[in-house]
Design an enzyme around this catalytic site. Sequence first.
Site: not given
Ligand code: GTR
Length: 424
Positions: A263, A354, A405, A267
Amino acid sequence: MTIMNYKKYCLILVSTLMLIPYLSSIELIAQDTQGWRASDQTVERLSKARPETNYYEDKVPEYILPDPLITLSGKKVTTARLWNNERRQEILELFRENVYGRVPETSYQKSSKVVKEDRDAIGGTATLKLVDITISTDSKSLVIHLTLFTPNNLRKPAPTFLLIDNRGQENTDPERQKKSEFWPVEEAIARGYGMAVFYNADVDPDNFDDFKNGIHGLLDKSVRQGDSWGTIAAWAWGASRCLDYLVTDKDVAGDKVAVVGHSRGGKTALWAGAEDTRFAMVVSNESGCGGAALARRQFGETVGRINTSFPHWFCTNFRKYNDDVDALPVDMHMLLALIAPRALYVDCASDDLWGDPRGSYLALFHAVPVFQLLGINSDIPEAMPPLNMQVMSGSVAYHVREGGHNMLLTDWNWFMDLADVVLK
Ligand code: GTR
């Protein structure tokens, strides 16, 4: 469905197509072999929860991606030499200027110290080292705590995964009392890999305080610019400081270190791999917007949204594109291209719209010509692989795992399948 590699997937596809004249229902064929697509229920459920967010494929706007293989002056990049000497640097600069920001040139001192070593960890199968990496300027210092396990039964230094931990230290217990699929040490050791981890907040806490704390507090100049580094660039820099240590550890194969992130950590892993070509492999797990997902699709999380929710992650120049993403001089296929010809794993989860699984796959697809230019025999189809099926070709791989996720042992096993080919 169990894991299959890309060749097997193609074989099934071709043999199924050959069966078409003999089967009464084409729908059945489509179901068995079609690429992944989000379930209608998931799309509806997520759309209800966030009505302002687009989760519908047919609402993705038309877009034109910048060509990674045409320079800013319009030259077609047809040789590895031109890519390496000009175009790669040009793209890197565009990402520094417009997305992640630049590392300040402030000088600092760095030292590393093994504060604990246990050659009998995990029932004697592994060596544990706890390493303090201290970064200091004249007035301040901070410590990045690196945990490292390496397998004992290898006769040579181990290819090693370095995880950027954004989930908290309960996932990375050095005593191995608490175990977490997020960092499955025992399984990696059994497969002949070292496992290293640092906690991202050691480098920079994940909150917006106008860049006063963490490494920003040590290295930033008093007046920040539009292209000054954000927190993701700071974490990526931290990963490189860990690599500085790993390349000196005789139990680690320094030229075979894979940087892994989930996540926001995904990045970061991508940007770390782009900035630091010593990383031999990059794993982007569900990195989404600002990671592997094409920004121009505006599917799931958007540039405007991420800059609003997380104003500290990127450089402030990135905000210029909040309402005009087509003006961004790069898109994320170009970030993935910066990893070439090294190994790159991108993956997503079926319920994590998402993070735009399709946009992440397309970014990989559009990065592949750069891998090919650099002599890698990667070739992936534009159509996505089916759920839970891995596409692996040359030095790139991709999968959509069923579920939400997260980063799980299933994902790690597939990362290790690519590493078995490229790092062993
Ligand atoms: C969310 C965010 C994502 C992702 C995620 C994470 O809130 O919108 O871009 O990075 O967190 O890091 O789990």
